[in-house]
Design a protein around this motif. Structure first.
Motif, PDB file in Angstrom:
ATOM      1  N   LEU A  63       0.814  -1.216   0.000  1.00 15.08           N
ATOM      2  CA  LEU A  63       0.000   0.000   0.000  1.00 15.08           C
ATOM      3  C   LEU A  63       0.850   1.270   0.000  1.00 15.08           C
ATOM      4  N   ALA A  64       1.878   1.323   0.825  1.00 14.65           N
ATOM      5  CA  ALA A  64       2.716   2.528   0.873  1.00 14.65           C
ATOM      6  C   ALA A  64       3.385   2.810  -0.477  1.00 14.65           C
ATOM      7  N   PRO A  65       4.012   1.809  -1.116  1.00 14.18           N
ATOM      8  CA  PRO A  65       4.564   2.068  -2.456  1.00 14.18           C
ATOM      9  C   PRO A  65       3.491   2.425  -3.484  1.00 14.18           C
ATOM     10  N   ALA A  66       2.304   1.817  -3.362  1.00 14.51           N
ATOM     11  CA  ALA A  66       1.226   2.117  -4.307  1.00 14.51           C
ATOM     12  C   ALA A  66       0.811   3.581  -4.210  1.00 14.51           C
ATOM     13  N   LEU A  67       0.691   4.084  -2.995  1.00 13.59           N
ATOM     14  CA  LEU A  67       0.326   5.492  -2.809  1.00 13.59           C
ATOM     15  C   LEU A  67       1.405   6.416  -3.374  1.00 13.59           C
ATOM     16  N   GLU A  68       2.658   6.048  -3.166  1.00 14.09           N
ATOM     17  CA  GLU A  68       3.758   6.872  -3.678  1.00 14.09           C
ATOM     18  C   GLU A  68       3.777   6.880  -5.207  1.00 14.09           C
ATOM     19  N   MET A  69       3.529   5.711  -5.808  1.00 18.91           N
ATOM     20  CA  MET A  69       3.511   5.616  -7.270  1.00 18.91           C
ATOM     21  C   MET A  69       2.354   6.400  -7.885  1.00 18.91           C
ATOM     22  N   ALA A  70       1.241   6.481  -7.148  1.00 17.35           N
ATOM     23  CA  ALA A  70       0.043   7.127  -7.686  1.00 17.35           C
ATOM     24  C   ALA A  70       0.108   8.647  -7.601  1.00 17.35           C
ATOM     25  N   GLU A  71       1.056   9.185  -6.848  1.00 20.04           N
ATOM     26  CA  GLU A  71       1.165  10.640  -6.706  1.00 20.04           C
ATOM     27  C   GLU A  71       1.605  11.283  -8.030  1.00 20.04           C
ATOM     28  N   GLY A 145       7.458  -6.999 -10.654  1.00 16.94           N
ATOM     29  CA  GLY A 145       7.063  -6.309 -11.873  1.00 16.94           C
ATOM     30  C   GLY A 145       7.337  -4.824 -11.778  1.00 16.94           C
ATOM     31  N   ALA A 146       7.104  -4.249 -10.596  1.00 21.56           N
ATOM     32  CA  ALA A 146       7.393  -2.827 -10.389  1.00 21.56           C
ATOM     33  C   ALA A 146       8.882  -2.545 -10.533  1.00 21.56           C
ATOM     34  N   VAL A 147       9.709  -3.467 -10.049  1.00 16.68           N
ATOM     35  CA  VAL A 147      11.160  -3.315 -10.182  1.00 16.68           C
ATOM     36  C   VAL A 147      11.559  -3.404 -11.654  1.00 16.68           C
ATOM     37  N   ALA A 148      10.956  -4.352 -12.372  1.00 15.18           N
ATOM     38  CA  ALA A 148      11.280  -4.525 -13.789  1.00 15.18           C
ATOM     39  C   ALA A 148      10.937  -3.283 -14.603  1.00 15.18           C
ATOM     40  N   LEU A 149       9.898  -2.573 -14.198  1.00 11.36           N
ATOM     41  CA  LEU A 149       9.503  -1.348 -14.894  1.00 11.36           C
ATOM     42  C   LEU A 149      10.394  -0.163 -14.544  1.00 11.36           C
ATOM     43  N   GLY A 150      11.215  -0.330 -13.520  1.00  5.78           N
ATOM     44  CA  GLY A 150      12.088   0.766 -13.103  1.00  5.78           C
ATOM     45  C   GLY A 150      11.383   1.834 -12.303  1.00  5.78           C
ATOM     46  N   SER A 151      10.308   1.484 -11.626  1.00  4.32           N
ATOM     47  CA  SER A 151       9.581   2.455 -10.820  1.00  4.32           C
ATOM     48  C   SER A 151      10.466   2.973  -9.691  1.00  4.32           C
ATOM     49  N   PRO A 152      10.536   4.293  -9.511  1.00  5.22           N
ATOM     50  CA  PRO A 152      11.385   4.850  -8.443  1.00  5.22           C
ATOM     51  C   PRO A 152      10.923   4.464  -7.042  1.00  5.22           C
ATOM     52  N   SER A 153       9.666   4.055  -6.911  1.00  2.00           N
ATOM     53  CA  SER A 153       9.137   3.669  -5.602  1.00  2.00           C
ATOM     54  C   SER A 153       9.381   2.206  -5.282  1.00  2.00           C
ATOM     55  N   ALA A 154       9.953   1.470  -6.243  1.00  2.00           N
ATOM     56  CA  ALA A 154      10.177   0.038  -6.054  1.00  2.00           C
ATOM     57  C   ALA A 154      11.675  -0.248  -6.081  1.00  2.00           C
ATOM     58  N   PRO A 218       0.889   2.015 -15.772  1.00  2.00           N
ATOM     59  CA  PRO A 218      -0.238   2.654 -15.083  1.00  2.00           C
ATOM     60  C   PRO A 218      -1.007   1.720 -14.152  1.00  2.00           C
ATOM     61  N   LEU A 219      -0.872   0.416 -14.355  1.00  2.00           N
ATOM     62  CA  LEU A 219      -1.584  -0.544 -13.506  1.00  2.00           C
ATOM     63  C   LEU A 219      -0.913  -0.758 -12.155  1.00  2.00           C
ATOM     64  N   LEU A 220       0.322  -0.294 -11.996  1.00  2.00           N
ATOM     65  CA  LEU A 220       1.088  -0.650 -10.803  1.00  2.00           C
ATOM     66  C   LEU A 220       0.406  -0.284  -9.482  1.00  2.00           C
ATOM     67  N   PRO A 221      -0.015   0.976  -9.271  1.00  2.00           N
ATOM     68  CA  PRO A 221      -0.659   1.294  -7.984  1.00  2.00           C
ATOM     69  C   PRO A 221      -1.901   0.441  -7.728  1.00  2.00           C
ATOM     70  N   LEU A 222      -2.693   0.252  -8.780  1.00  2.00           N
ATOM     71  CA  LEU A 222      -3.900  -0.565  -8.649  1.00  2.00           C
ATOM     72  C   LEU A 222      -3.548  -2.008  -8.310  1.00  2.00           C
TER      73      LEU A 222
END
Length: 271
Positions: A63-71, A145-154, A218-222
């Motif tokens: 949840l915490a990473p999801a909220l950060e990604m959605a900002e 999957g979030a890591v593979a996408l290079g998300s800064p929150s992951a 775009p699906l990551l936070p969800l």
């Protein structure tokens, strides 16, 4: 060691992580070989511990990473996370109503799902643990999957911390199947085989979760919130009630606190 893991294909990372969690389920199931008697307090404390790990993982790793990604998106950050969380709970709710299963510590006449009376107790217990291994596998797959996408929150360290935490709490889950079966008269070998089998679904659901988000950022936070909602539903509907049905409430609650603390430390220290 971390550099070696980074060099692996992301999907291979997911497979290795969930083979580890499956192996930990087998380790828990193997506890039947170490005892001749069934210890209810031990089982209840392990179930409480598993619940604590799952609650902590749901927030700190999902949840915490999801909220950060959605900002910074076009929608309020809380909206996709709230929707995903509720959808995850609804998803497991529907499976719970359809899949025949029996919660640990519950009598056979309280089995749930479609036509549960036509199933053996051993099958129903395996299906119950399999049910809440689904969100655990999804959580691991989505995190990698979030890591593979290079998300800064992951981070890979955070995904590994989640896999380690879920692996640790899979020990009591394996025991939650094998020990009641031993109590019911099955041999130690068969109790072990049934117990470890319940962890097989984690690699499958992890791969599904990984593929669902690895190329659709775009699906990551969800998706992260979906996995969290699914896990919280399982904890509230099955794990906590099962840990307290035999009267060991204080022991189960303290074990839950320990499990939560351990997972929080793992995630903060490694993530």
């Amino acid at each position: 060691m971390m550099d070696l893991i980074l060099e692996l294909d992301p999907l291979l990372q997911v497979i290795i992580a969930t083979l580890f969690t499956w192996g930990m389920t087998a380790l828990g199931a193997a506890l039947v070989f170490t005892t001749k008697t069934f210890n209810q307090k031990f089982l209840d404390s392990m179930l409480g511990f598993a619940g604590g790990v799952m609650i902590a993982a749901s927030f700190w790793s999902l949840l915490a990473p999801a909220l950060e990604m959605a900002e910074g998106g076009s929608l309020p950050a809380w909206l996709p996370v709230a929707v995903g969380f509720l959808l995850g709970g609804e998803f497991i709710y529907l499976i719970d109503k359809l899949l025949p299963h029996l919660h640990p510590n519950a009598p056979l006449n309280s089995a749930e799902g479609i036509r549960p009376k036509k199933r053996k107790r051993s099958t129903l217990l395996v299906l119950a643990i399999t049910l809440h291994n689904i969100p655990e596998g999804l959580a691991i797959g989505v995190s990698f999957g979030a890591v593979a996408l290079g998300s800064p929150s992951a981070s890979l360290a955070g995904a590994l911390a989640l896999a380690i935490g879920i692996g640790i709490q899979n020990i009591p889950e394996g025991a939650a199947v094998s020990m009641p079966l031993l109590r019911d008269g099955l041999s130690k070998k068969r109790s072990f085989l049934f117990g470890q089998f319940s962890g097989m679904v984690e690699p499958i659901s992890a791969i599904i979760g990984f593929l669902a988000v690895a190329y659709i950022e775009p699906l990551l936070p969800l998706a992260l919130a979906f996995a969290a909602g699914a896990m919280i539903f399982v904890v509230a509907e099955e794990v906590i009630p099962s840990s307290q049905e035999e009267g060991n409430k204080d022991l189960a609650v303290m074990s839950l606190m320990i499990g939560f603390t351990l997972m929080m430390i793992l995630d903060v220290a490694l993530g």
